[in-house]
Design an enzyme around this catalytic site. Structure first.
Site, mmCIF file in Angstrom:
data_model
loop_
_atom_site.group_PDB
_atom_site.id
_atom_site.type_symbol
_atom_site.label_atom_id
_atom_site.label_comp_id
_atom_site.label_asym_id
_atom_site.label_seq_id
_atom_site.Cartn_x
_atom_site.Cartn_y
_atom_site.Cartn_z
ATOM 1 N N ARG A 120 1.013 -1.145 0.115
ATOM 2 C CA ARG A 120 0.169 -0.032 0.456
ATOM 3 C C ARG A 120 0.682 1.169 -0.499
ATOM 4 N NH1 ARG A 120 -1.720 0.166 6.626
ATOM 5 N NH2 ARG A 120 -0.013 1.330 7.178
ATOM 6 N N TYR A 139 11.498 8.040 15.395
ATOM 7 C CA TYR A 139 11.054 8.374 13.311
ATOM 8 C C TYR A 139 12.525 8.954 13.425
ATOM 9 C CZ TYR A 139 9.134 8.165 9.054
ATOM 10 O OH TYR A 139 8.706 8.372 7.736
HETATM 11 P P1 NAD Z 1 2.388 2.921 4.565
HETATM 12 O O1 NAD Z 1 1.903 2.550 6.240
HETATM 13 O O2 NAD Z 1 0.790 3.416 4.010
HETATM 14 O O3 NAD Z 1 3.029 1.831 4.578
HETATM 15 C C1 NAD Z 1 4.272 0.836 5.280
HETATM 16 C C2 NAD Z 1 4.312 -0.303 4.910
HETATM 17 O O4 NAD Z 1 5.204 -1.293 5.175
HETATM 18 C C3 NAD Z 1 2.551 -1.093 4.688
HETATM 19 O O5 NAD Z 1 2.789 -1.994 3.901
HETATM 20 C C4 NAD Z 1 3.371 -2.027 6.349
HETATM 21 O O6 NAD Z 1 2.823 -3.299 5.731
HETATM 22 C C5 NAD Z 1 4.371 -2.341 6.102
HETATM 23 N N1 NAD Z 1 5.514 -2.774 6.682
HETATM 24 C C6 NAD Z 1 6.100 -2.099 8.081
HETATM 25 N N2 NAD Z 1 6.280 -2.366 8.979
HETATM 26 C C7 NAD Z 1 6.803 -3.967 8.047
HETATM 27 C C8 NAD Z 1 7.820 -5.105 8.602
HETATM 28 N N3 NAD Z 1 8.083 -5.111 9.483
HETATM 29 N N4 NAD Z 1 8.151 -5.847 7.221
HETATM 30 C C9 NAD Z 1 7.386 -6.169 5.979
HETATM 31 N N5 NAD Z 1 6.322 -4.829 6.071
HETATM 32 C C10 NAD Z 1 5.917 -3.883 7.341
HETATM 33 O O7 NAD Z 1 3.602 4.092 4.702
HETATM 34 P P2 NAD Z 1 3.430 4.937 3.963
HETATM 35 O O8 NAD Z 1 3.295 6.817 3.973
HETATM 36 O O9 NAD Z 1 3.832 4.531 2.477
HETATM 37 O O10 NAD Z 1 5.317 5.091 4.083
HETATM 38 C C11 NAD Z 1 6.442 4.462 3.676
HETATM 39 C C12 NAD Z 1 7.330 4.950 3.495
HETATM 40 O O11 NAD Z 1 8.127 6.243 3.332
HETATM 41 C C13 NAD Z 1 7.697 4.555 5.305
HETATM 42 O O12 NAD Z 1 9.282 3.973 5.785
HETATM 43 C C14 NAD Z 1 8.083 6.283 5.885
HETATM 44 O O13 NAD Z 1 8.679 6.665 6.700
HETATM 45 C C15 NAD Z 1 8.632 6.693 4.405
HETATM 46 N N6 NAD Z 1 7.712 8.816 4.825
HETATM 47 C C16 NAD Z 1 6.498 8.635 4.026
HETATM 48 C C17 NAD Z 1 5.797 9.888 4.434
HETATM 49 C C18 NAD Z 1 4.563 10.133 3.832
HETATM 50 O O14 NAD Z 1 4.195 11.467 3.842
HETATM 51 N N7 NAD Z 1 3.673 9.220 3.755
HETATM 52 C C19 NAD Z 1 6.917 10.530 4.687
HETATM 53 C C20 NAD Z 1 8.014 10.452 4.630
HETATM 54 C C21 NAD Z 1 8.469 9.222 4.842
#
Ligand code: NAD
Length: 460
Positions: free
Chosen positions: A229, A364
Protein backbone atom coordinates in the site's frame (compact mmCIF):
# COMPACT_ATOMS: atom_id res chain seq x y z
CA UNK A 1 -5.68 11.49 -2.48
CA UNK A 2 -7.75 14.62 -2.11
CA UNK A 3 -10.42 15.53 0.41
CA UNK A 4 -13.70 17.42 0.09
CA UNK A 5 -12.36 20.65 1.59
CA UNK A 6 -9.39 20.69 -0.83
CA UNK A 7 -11.79 20.00 -3.73
CA UNK A 8 -13.80 23.03 -2.67
CA UNK A 9 -10.66 25.19 -2.48
CA UNK A 10 -9.63 24.09 -5.95
CA UNK A 11 -13.04 24.80 -7.56
CA UNK A 12 -13.35 28.16 -9.38
CA UNK A 13 -15.60 29.61 -6.67
CA UNK A 14 -13.26 28.24 -3.99
CA UNK A 15 -10.20 29.76 -5.68
CA UNK A 16 -11.80 33.24 -5.63
CA UNK A 17 -12.82 32.83 -2.01
CA UNK A 18 -9.42 31.56 -0.92
CA UNK A 19 -7.67 34.31 -2.91
CA UNK A 20 -9.75 36.87 -1.02
CA UNK A 21 -8.77 35.20 2.27
CA UNK A 22 -5.10 35.10 1.29
CA UNK A 23 -4.85 31.27 1.22
CA UNK A 24 -2.49 30.01 -1.50
CA UNK A 25 -4.20 27.99 -4.21
CA UNK A 26 -1.57 25.66 -5.67
CA UNK A 27 -0.82 25.26 -9.38
CA UNK A 28 -1.67 21.76 -10.59
CA UNK A 29 1.63 20.03 -11.32
CA UNK A 30 2.30 18.41 -14.67
CA UNK A 31 3.10 14.73 -14.11
CA UNK A 32 4.61 12.09 -16.37
CA UNK A 33 2.32 10.16 -18.67
CA UNK A 34 3.92 6.94 -19.88
CA UNK A 35 1.63 6.87 -22.95
CA UNK A 36 3.22 10.10 -24.19
CA UNK A 37 6.74 9.16 -23.11
CA UNK A 38 8.18 12.61 -23.77
CA UNK A 39 10.90 13.42 -21.31
CA UNK A 40 10.87 16.99 -22.51
CA UNK A 41 9.02 18.98 -25.12
CA UNK A 42 8.64 22.71 -25.62
CA UNK A 43 11.07 25.59 -25.86
CA UNK A 44 14.32 25.47 -23.88
CA UNK A 45 16.68 28.39 -23.46
CA UNK A 46 20.29 27.40 -22.80
CA UNK A 47 22.73 29.93 -21.38
CA UNK A 48 26.33 29.62 -20.19
CA UNK A 49 28.95 31.54 -18.27
CA UNK A 50 32.51 31.91 -19.53
CA UNK A 51 34.64 28.77 -19.85
CA UNK A 52 31.57 26.56 -19.46
CA UNK A 53 32.54 22.92 -19.76
CA UNK A 54 29.18 21.24 -20.18
CA UNK A 55 27.69 22.91 -23.25
CA UNK A 56 28.44 20.13 -25.74
CA UNK A 57 27.41 17.24 -23.48
CA UNK A 58 24.14 19.00 -22.63
CA UNK A 59 23.38 19.63 -26.30
CA UNK A 60 24.10 16.00 -27.14
CA UNK A 61 21.84 14.81 -24.28
CA UNK A 62 19.02 17.03 -25.55
CA UNK A 63 19.45 15.91 -29.15
CA UNK A 64 16.80 13.17 -28.99
CA UNK A 65 14.24 15.29 -27.12
CA UNK A 66 11.47 17.33 -28.70
CA UNK A 67 13.02 20.48 -27.23
CA UNK A 68 12.96 23.58 -29.41
CA UNK A 69 16.37 24.98 -28.49
CA UNK A 70 17.43 28.58 -28.12
CA UNK A 71 21.03 29.36 -27.16
CA UNK A 72 22.27 32.64 -25.74
CA UNK A 73 25.11 34.19 -27.75
CA UNK A 74 27.63 33.25 -25.02
CA UNK A 75 26.42 29.67 -25.00
CA UNK A 76 26.36 29.31 -28.80
CA UNK A 77 29.95 30.63 -28.93
CA UNK A 78 31.07 27.73 -26.71
CA UNK A 79 29.29 24.96 -28.62
CA UNK A 80 31.59 22.98 -30.93
CA UNK A 81 28.98 22.73 -33.65
CA UNK A 82 26.36 25.16 -34.90
CA UNK A 83 22.94 24.47 -33.47
CA UNK A 84 19.80 25.59 -35.23
CA UNK A 85 17.93 27.61 -32.64
CA UNK A 86 14.56 29.32 -32.35
CA UNK A 87 14.05 32.25 -29.98
CA UNK A 88 10.67 31.91 -28.21
CA UNK A 89 8.44 34.23 -26.20
CA UNK A 90 8.20 31.77 -23.33
CA UNK A 91 10.18 28.73 -22.24
CA UNK A 92 9.41 25.39 -20.67
CA UNK A 93 12.98 25.28 -19.35
CA UNK A 94 15.86 27.60 -18.61
CA UNK A 95 19.18 25.74 -18.42
CA UNK A 96 22.41 27.48 -17.40
CA UNK A 97 25.93 26.07 -17.44
CA UNK A 98 27.92 27.68 -14.60
CA UNK A 99 30.66 25.05 -14.56
CA UNK A 100 33.31 27.52 -15.67
CA UNK A 101 32.90 29.97 -12.80
CA UNK A 102 36.07 30.33 -10.74
CA UNK A 103 35.19 33.46 -8.80
CA UNK A 104 32.00 34.65 -7.10
CA UNK A 105 31.82 37.89 -9.08
CA UNK A 106 31.58 35.92 -12.33
CA UNK A 107 28.08 34.85 -11.26
CA UNK A 108 26.90 38.20 -12.69
CA UNK A 109 26.56 36.20 -15.93
CA UNK A 110 24.03 33.89 -14.26
CA UNK A 111 22.24 36.90 -12.80
CA UNK A 112 21.93 38.46 -16.27
CA UNK A 113 20.57 35.23 -17.76
CA UNK A 114 17.88 34.74 -15.13
CA UNK A 115 17.10 38.44 -14.73
CA UNK A 116 16.33 38.67 -18.45
CA UNK A 117 14.44 35.41 -18.82
CA UNK A 118 12.79 34.22 -15.62
CA UNK A 119 9.49 35.94 -16.45
CA UNK A 120 9.37 33.84 -19.62
CA UNK A 121 9.33 30.56 -17.69
CA UNK A 122 6.04 28.71 -18.22
CA UNK A 123 3.89 27.09 -15.48
CA UNK A 124 5.34 23.70 -14.43
CA UNK A 125 8.56 24.91 -16.08
CA UNK A 126 12.07 23.81 -15.19
CA UNK A 127 15.23 25.63 -14.20
CA UNK A 128 18.42 23.57 -14.30
CA UNK A 129 21.82 24.91 -13.33
CA UNK A 130 24.91 22.84 -14.13
CA UNK A 131 28.05 23.14 -12.04
CA UNK A 132 31.02 21.32 -10.53
CA UNK A 133 31.38 19.79 -7.03
CA UNK A 134 32.84 22.69 -5.06
CA UNK A 135 35.20 20.57 -2.94
CA UNK A 136 36.98 19.33 -6.07
CA UNK A 137 37.78 22.88 -7.24
CA UNK A 138 41.39 24.05 -7.60
CA UNK A 139 41.08 27.24 -5.54
CA UNK A 140 38.98 28.49 -2.60
CA UNK A 141 37.53 31.20 -4.84
CA UNK A 142 36.37 28.61 -7.37
CA UNK A 143 34.89 26.47 -4.59
CA UNK A 144 32.97 29.50 -3.36
CA UNK A 145 31.70 30.28 -6.84
CA UNK A 146 30.50 26.71 -7.42
CA UNK A 147 28.85 26.54 -3.98
CA UNK A 148 27.20 29.89 -4.73
CA UNK A 149 25.26 28.17 -7.52
CA UNK A 150 23.50 26.13 -4.83
CA UNK A 151 22.16 29.24 -3.08
CA UNK A 152 21.14 30.65 -6.45
CA UNK A 153 19.22 27.54 -7.53
CA UNK A 154 17.47 27.06 -4.17
CA UNK A 155 16.35 30.70 -4.19
CA UNK A 156 15.18 30.54 -7.81
CA UNK A 157 13.15 27.47 -6.77
CA UNK A 158 11.40 29.61 -4.16
CA UNK A 159 10.70 32.35 -6.69
CA UNK A 160 9.08 30.07 -9.31
CA UNK A 161 7.32 27.58 -7.01
CA UNK A 162 3.97 29.37 -7.12
CA UNK A 163 3.81 28.60 -10.86
CA UNK A 164 4.37 24.89 -10.15
CA UNK A 165 7.86 25.33 -11.62
CA UNK A 166 11.03 23.85 -10.11
CA UNK A 167 14.77 24.58 -10.01
CA UNK A 168 17.66 22.20 -9.36
CA UNK A 169 21.45 22.21 -9.47
CA UNK A 170 23.30 19.26 -10.98
CA UNK A 171 26.99 19.05 -10.11
CA UNK A 172 29.06 16.91 -12.44
CA UNK A 173 32.49 15.75 -11.34
CA UNK A 174 35.28 16.29 -13.84
CA UNK A 175 35.41 13.21 -16.06
CA UNK A 176 31.80 12.25 -15.25
CA UNK A 177 30.27 14.25 -18.11
CA UNK A 178 29.05 11.10 -19.88
CA UNK A 179 26.90 10.31 -16.84
CA UNK A 180 24.90 13.54 -16.95
CA UNK A 181 22.15 12.27 -19.26
CA UNK A 182 19.82 10.46 -16.82
CA UNK A 183 19.92 13.29 -14.25
CA UNK A 184 19.26 15.96 -16.86
CA UNK A 185 16.33 13.97 -18.26
CA UNK A 186 14.91 13.42 -14.80
CA UNK A 187 14.97 17.04 -13.65
CA UNK A 188 13.66 18.35 -16.98
CA UNK A 189 10.84 15.81 -17.16
CA UNK A 190 7.47 15.80 -15.35
CA UNK A 191 8.82 12.80 -13.38
CA UNK A 192 10.44 15.32 -11.01
CA UNK A 193 7.19 17.31 -10.52
CA UNK A 194 7.43 17.47 -6.70
CA UNK A 195 11.21 17.93 -6.40
CA UNK A 196 12.60 21.42 -6.12
CA UNK A 197 15.63 23.21 -4.69
CA UNK A 198 17.72 20.03 -4.81
CA UNK A 199 21.32 19.32 -5.70
CA UNK A 200 21.97 16.13 -7.65
CA UNK A 201 25.60 15.08 -7.62
CA UNK A 202 26.93 13.05 -10.54
CA UNK A 203 30.21 11.20 -10.19
CA UNK A 204 32.34 9.07 -12.46
CA UNK A 205 31.17 5.52 -13.09
CA UNK A 206 31.10 3.09 -15.96
CA UNK A 207 28.56 4.52 -18.39
CA UNK A 208 25.61 2.36 -19.25
CA UNK A 209 24.02 3.46 -22.50
CA UNK A 210 20.30 3.39 -22.05
CA UNK A 211 18.87 2.22 -25.32
CA UNK A 212 15.26 2.38 -24.15
CA UNK A 213 14.18 5.35 -22.04
CA UNK A 214 10.58 4.10 -22.20
CA UNK A 215 11.37 0.79 -20.44
CA UNK A 216 14.70 1.51 -18.72
CA UNK A 217 14.27 -1.34 -16.24
CA UNK A 218 13.37 -4.07 -18.73
CA UNK A 219 14.75 -7.41 -17.55
CA UNK A 220 15.60 -6.05 -14.07
CA UNK A 221 14.52 -7.58 -10.75
CA UNK A 222 13.42 -5.14 -8.05
CA UNK A 223 12.84 -5.77 -4.35
CA UNK A 224 10.34 -3.43 -2.66
CA UNK A 225 9.60 -3.84 1.05
CA UNK A 226 6.24 -2.63 2.35
CA UNK A 227 4.85 -2.97 -1.19
CA UNK A 228 1.20 -3.58 -0.44
CA UNK A 229 0.00 0.00 0.00
CA UNK A 230 0.87 3.71 0.02
CA UNK A 231 4.26 4.75 -1.27
CA UNK A 232 5.49 1.13 -1.52
CA UNK A 233 2.61 0.19 -3.85
CA UNK A 234 3.37 3.23 -6.03
CA UNK A 235 7.07 2.24 -6.16
CA UNK A 236 6.12 -1.31 -7.22
CA UNK A 237 3.76 0.06 -9.92
CA UNK A 238 6.32 2.54 -11.27
CA UNK A 239 9.21 0.05 -11.38
CA UNK A 240 6.92 -2.46 -13.13
CA UNK A 241 5.79 0.26 -15.57
CA UNK A 242 9.46 0.80 -16.41
CA UNK A 243 9.89 -2.90 -17.14
CA UNK A 244 11.08 -4.45 -13.85
CA UNK A 245 9.82 -7.67 -12.27
CA UNK A 246 8.95 -6.74 -8.70
CA UNK A 247 9.39 -8.89 -5.61
CA UNK A 248 7.12 -7.28 -3.02
CA UNK A 249 7.53 -7.92 0.69
CA UNK A 250 4.98 -7.21 3.42
CA UNK A 251 3.71 -8.56 6.74
CA UNK A 252 1.18 -11.38 6.97
CA UNK A 253 -1.63 -8.95 7.89
CA UNK A 254 -1.25 -7.40 4.41
CA UNK A 255 -1.18 -10.75 2.58
CA UNK A 256 -4.34 -10.16 0.50
CA UNK A 257 -3.40 -6.64 -0.54
CA UNK A 258 0.11 -7.74 -1.45
CA UNK A 259 -1.17 -10.74 -3.43
CA UNK A 260 -3.54 -8.49 -5.40
CA UNK A 261 -0.96 -5.90 -6.34
CA UNK A 262 1.73 -8.48 -7.19
CA UNK A 263 -0.72 -10.43 -9.37
CA UNK A 264 -1.68 -7.23 -11.25
CA UNK A 265 2.01 -6.34 -11.78
CA UNK A 266 3.04 -9.95 -12.55
CA UNK A 267 5.39 -9.72 -9.59
CA UNK A 268 6.12 -12.06 -6.74
CA UNK A 269 4.83 -11.64 -3.18
CA UNK A 270 7.02 -12.61 -0.22
CA UNK A 271 5.34 -12.57 3.18
CA UNK A 272 7.85 -11.60 5.84
CA UNK A 273 8.20 -9.28 8.79
CA UNK A 274 11.49 -7.66 7.82
CA UNK A 275 12.60 -7.63 11.47
CA UNK A 276 12.28 -11.40 11.88
CA UNK A 277 15.54 -13.32 12.05
CA UNK A 278 14.76 -15.45 9.00
CA UNK A 279 13.59 -12.54 6.77
CA UNK A 280 16.98 -11.69 5.16
CA UNK A 281 17.62 -15.30 4.06
CA UNK A 282 14.03 -15.75 2.85
CA UNK A 283 14.18 -12.55 0.77
CA UNK A 284 17.64 -13.42 -0.60
CA UNK A 285 16.43 -16.88 -1.64
CA UNK A 286 13.39 -15.44 -3.49
CA UNK A 287 15.62 -12.98 -5.34
CA UNK A 288 18.30 -15.54 -6.21
CA UNK A 289 15.65 -17.82 -7.70
CA UNK A 290 14.88 -15.00 -10.16
CA UNK A 291 18.54 -14.32 -11.00
CA UNK A 292 19.36 -11.81 -8.25
CA UNK A 293 18.17 -8.28 -7.48
CA UNK A 294 19.14 -5.25 -9.54
CA UNK A 295 17.20 -2.73 -7.45
CA UNK A 296 16.63 -2.94 -3.69
CA UNK A 297 14.14 -0.49 -2.17
CA UNK A 298 13.92 -0.39 1.62
CA UNK A 299 10.51 1.26 1.84
CA UNK A 300 8.78 -0.50 4.76
CA UNK A 301 8.50 1.89 7.67
CA UNK A 302 6.39 2.81 10.66
CA UNK A 303 5.77 5.74 12.98
CA UNK A 304 5.21 5.31 16.72
CA UNK A 305 4.87 8.90 17.87
CA UNK A 306 5.22 10.11 21.46
CA UNK A 307 7.37 12.80 23.05
CA UNK A 308 10.48 11.16 24.42
CA UNK A 309 9.34 11.48 28.05
CA UNK A 310 6.18 9.52 27.21
CA UNK A 311 7.68 7.02 24.78
CA UNK A 312 7.99 3.38 25.75
CA UNK A 313 11.23 1.51 25.09
CA UNK A 314 9.21 -0.82 22.88
CA UNK A 315 8.04 2.08 20.61
CA UNK A 316 11.60 3.33 20.39
CA UNK A 317 13.20 0.02 19.53
CA UNK A 318 10.62 -1.28 17.05
CA UNK A 319 10.78 1.96 15.04
CA UNK A 320 14.59 1.84 14.89
CA UNK A 321 14.49 -1.84 13.98
CA UNK A 322 11.90 -1.65 11.16
CA UNK A 323 13.04 1.66 9.65
CA UNK A 324 16.79 1.21 9.93
CA UNK A 325 18.37 -1.96 11.34
CA UNK A 326 16.25 -4.48 9.39
CA UNK A 327 17.13 -2.80 6.09
CA UNK A 328 20.83 -3.00 7.00
CA UNK A 329 20.58 -6.71 7.85
CA UNK A 330 18.80 -7.42 4.55
CA UNK A 331 21.38 -5.44 2.56
CA UNK A 332 24.24 -7.32 4.26
CA UNK A 333 22.62 -10.66 3.48
CA UNK A 334 21.96 -9.74 -0.16
CA UNK A 335 25.59 -8.66 -0.57
CA UNK A 336 27.15 -11.63 1.21
CA UNK A 337 24.90 -14.23 -0.43
CA UNK A 338 25.38 -12.86 -3.95
CA UNK A 339 21.67 -11.95 -4.27
CA UNK A 340 22.48 -8.39 -5.38
CA UNK A 341 23.75 -8.11 -8.94
CA UNK A 342 26.67 -5.98 -10.15
CA UNK A 343 25.44 -2.65 -11.53
CA UNK A 344 22.56 -2.73 -9.04
CA UNK A 345 21.20 -0.05 -6.78
CA UNK A 346 20.27 0.12 -3.12
CA UNK A 347 17.72 2.78 -2.21
CA UNK A 348 16.73 3.88 1.28
CA UNK A 349 13.54 5.74 2.16
CA UNK A 350 14.34 8.49 4.63
CA UNK A 351 12.06 11.41 5.52
CA UNK A 352 12.14 15.19 5.80
CA UNK A 353 11.59 14.63 9.51
CA UNK A 354 14.88 12.74 9.55
CA UNK A 355 16.52 15.90 8.22
CA UNK A 356 14.70 18.60 10.18
CA UNK A 357 13.58 16.63 13.27
CA UNK A 358 10.02 16.55 14.55
CA UNK A 359 8.43 16.93 17.96
CA UNK A 360 7.05 13.59 19.11
CA UNK A 361 9.13 11.70 16.54
CA UNK A 362 12.54 11.29 18.16
CA UNK A 363 12.50 7.58 17.31
CA UNK A 364 11.29 8.07 13.73
CA UNK A 365 13.62 11.01 13.00
CA UNK A 366 16.61 9.14 14.45
CA UNK A 367 15.83 6.12 12.27
CA UNK A 368 15.36 8.22 9.13
CA UNK A 369 18.53 10.26 9.73
CA UNK A 370 20.25 6.90 10.23
CA UNK A 371 19.12 5.90 6.73
CA UNK A 372 20.97 8.92 5.33
CA UNK A 373 24.11 8.09 7.32
CA UNK A 374 24.05 4.51 6.07
CA UNK A 375 23.62 5.64 2.46
CA UNK A 376 26.42 8.23 2.74
CA UNK A 377 28.81 5.65 4.16
CA UNK A 378 27.90 2.80 1.82
CA UNK A 379 28.21 5.07 -1.23
CA UNK A 380 31.91 5.53 -0.34
CA UNK A 381 32.56 1.80 -0.32
CA UNK A 382 35.25 0.96 -2.85
CA UNK A 383 33.96 -2.60 -3.05
CA UNK A 384 30.49 -1.44 -4.08
CA UNK A 385 31.92 1.15 -6.48
CA UNK A 386 34.06 -1.55 -8.11
CA UNK A 387 30.86 -3.55 -8.64
CA UNK A 388 29.14 -0.39 -9.97
CA UNK A 389 26.49 -0.61 -7.24
CA UNK A 390 24.95 2.74 -6.26
CA UNK A 391 23.44 3.69 -2.90
CA UNK A 392 20.98 6.59 -2.57
CA UNK A 393 17.98 7.73 -0.57
CA UNK A 394 14.78 9.66 -1.05
CA UNK A 395 13.51 11.92 1.73
CA UNK A 396 9.77 12.44 1.20
CA UNK A 397 8.02 15.44 2.72
CA UNK A 398 4.23 15.67 2.92
CA UNK A 399 2.98 12.86 0.68
CA UNK A 400 -0.77 12.24 0.29
CA UNK A 401 -1.20 8.73 1.75
CA UNK A 402 -3.43 7.03 4.34
CA UNK A 403 -0.80 8.11 6.89
CA UNK A 404 -1.18 11.84 6.12
CA UNK A 405 -4.97 11.57 5.54
CA UNK A 406 -5.25 10.65 9.22
CA UNK A 407 -3.79 14.05 10.28
CA UNK A 408 -6.54 16.40 11.60
CA UNK A 409 -8.07 18.59 8.82
CA UNK A 410 -6.56 21.99 9.58
CA UNK A 411 -3.11 20.65 10.48
CA UNK A 412 -3.25 18.70 7.23
CA UNK A 413 -4.28 21.77 5.20
CA UNK A 414 -1.35 23.75 6.57
CA UNK A 415 1.05 20.82 6.49
CA UNK A 416 0.64 20.23 2.78
CA UNK A 417 1.19 23.91 1.99
CA UNK A 418 4.44 24.45 3.87
CA UNK A 419 6.62 24.18 0.78
CA UNK A 420 7.45 26.19 -2.35
CA UNK A 421 4.84 24.33 -4.45
CA UNK A 422 2.13 24.91 -1.78
CA UNK A 423 0.78 21.36 -1.98
CA UNK A 424 1.37 17.79 -0.90
CA UNK A 425 3.15 15.33 -3.17
CA UNK A 426 1.80 12.03 -4.48
CA UNK A 427 3.26 8.56 -3.82
CA UNK A 428 4.19 8.43 -7.50
CA UNK A 429 6.54 11.40 -7.01
CA UNK A 430 8.61 9.35 -4.56
CA UNK A 431 8.39 6.34 -6.88
CA UNK A 432 9.65 8.27 -9.93
CA UNK A 433 12.74 9.35 -7.96
CA UNK A 434 13.42 5.75 -6.98
CA UNK A 435 13.01 4.65 -10.61
CA UNK A 436 15.57 7.34 -11.55
CA UNK A 437 18.08 5.95 -9.03
CA UNK A 438 17.40 2.42 -10.26
CA UNK A 439 17.89 3.27 -13.93
CA UNK A 440 21.12 1.66 -15.24
CA UNK A 441 21.93 5.02 -16.85
CA UNK A 442 22.15 6.54 -13.33
CA UNK A 443 25.33 4.67 -12.30
CA UNK A 444 27.00 8.07 -11.78
CA UNK A 445 24.37 8.98 -9.16
CA UNK A 446 25.43 7.58 -5.79
CA UNK A 447 25.49 8.95 -2.25
CA UNK A 448 22.60 11.31 -2.98
CA UNK A 449 19.66 11.95 -0.66
CA UNK A 450 17.05 13.65 -2.80
CA UNK A 451 14.21 15.37 -0.97
CA UNK A 452 10.80 14.81 -2.55
CA UNK A 453 9.07 17.57 -0.64
CA UNK A 454 8.20 20.45 -2.99
CA UNK A 455 11.08 22.32 -1.31
CA UNK A 456 9.71 22.08 2.23
CA UNK A 457 10.28 25.19 4.31
CA UNK A 458 11.71 22.98 7.07
CA UNK A 459 14.86 20.93 7.25
CA UNK A 460 18.41 21.72 6.32
P1 NAD B 1 2.30 2.92 5.00
O1 NAD B 1 2.10 2.71 6.45
O2 NAD B 1 1.10 3.24 4.16
O3 NAD B 1 3.04 1.65 4.35
C1 NAD B 1 4.14 1.02 4.97
C2 NAD B 1 4.16 -0.42 4.54
O4 NAD B 1 5.26 -1.06 5.20
C3 NAD B 1 2.89 -1.17 4.92
O5 NAD B 1 2.45 -1.95 3.84
C4 NAD B 1 3.33 -2.01 6.09
O6 NAD B 1 2.58 -3.19 6.26
C5 NAD B 1 4.78 -2.29 5.72
N1 NAD B 1 5.55 -2.70 6.89
C6 NAD B 1 5.57 -2.08 8.11
N2 NAD B 1 6.33 -2.80 8.96
C7 NAD B 1 6.80 -3.87 8.29
C8 NAD B 1 7.62 -4.97 8.64
N3 NAD B 1 8.12 -5.11 9.87
N4 NAD B 1 7.90 -5.90 7.69
C9 NAD B 1 7.39 -5.78 6.44
N5 NAD B 1 6.60 -4.75 6.05
C10 NAD B 1 6.31 -3.82 6.97
O7 NAD B 1 3.40 4.08 4.88
P2 NAD B 1 3.73 5.06 3.66
O8 NAD B 1 3.17 6.40 3.98
O9 NAD B 1 3.45 4.47 2.35
O10 NAD B 1 5.32 5.19 3.86
C11 NAD B 1 6.27 4.39 3.17
C12 NAD B 1 7.67 4.84 3.55
O11 NAD B 1 7.80 6.24 3.26
C13 NAD B 1 7.97 4.68 5.04
O12 NAD B 1 9.32 4.29 5.19
C14 NAD B 1 7.74 6.07 5.59
O13 NAD B 1 8.46 6.29 6.78
C15 NAD B 1 8.24 6.92 4.43
N6 NAD B 1 7.70 8.28 4.44
C16 NAD B 1 6.37 8.54 4.23
C17 NAD B 1 5.92 9.86 4.22
C18 NAD B 1 4.47 10.21 3.96
O14 NAD B 1 4.14 11.41 3.91
N7 NAD B 1 3.57 9.27 3.77
C19 NAD B 1 6.82 10.91 4.42
C20 NAD B 1 8.16 10.60 4.65
C21 NAD B 1 8.60 9.29 4.63
Amino acid sequence: MSDKFEDLINSSVGKKLMGALGVTVPTELLRYDSEQNNFFSGALLFGAGNNAKLVDVTLSNLADSDARLALTTECAAQASSTVETVIADSYQALVFDGSGFTDGLQLIQAYRFFNANIRKLRPSGRIVILGRPHMACATPEAAAAQRALEGLSRSLAKEVGSKGATAQLITIAEGAEANLDSSLRFVLSPKSAYISGQVIRVRSAAVSDNADWHKPLAGKIALVTGASRGIGAAIAETLARDGATVVGVDVVQMENDLAQIMSRLKGQPVIADITSSDAPAKIAAALKALGGADIVVHNAGVTRDKTIANMSEQFWQMTLDINLAAAQRITSELLSSGALNDGGSIIGVSSMNGIGGQRGQTNYAASKAGVIGYVDFMAQSEELAARNITVNAVAPGFIETAMTAAIPLFTRMFGRRLNSLSQGGLPVDVAETIAFFGNPASRGVSGNTVRVCGQSWFGA
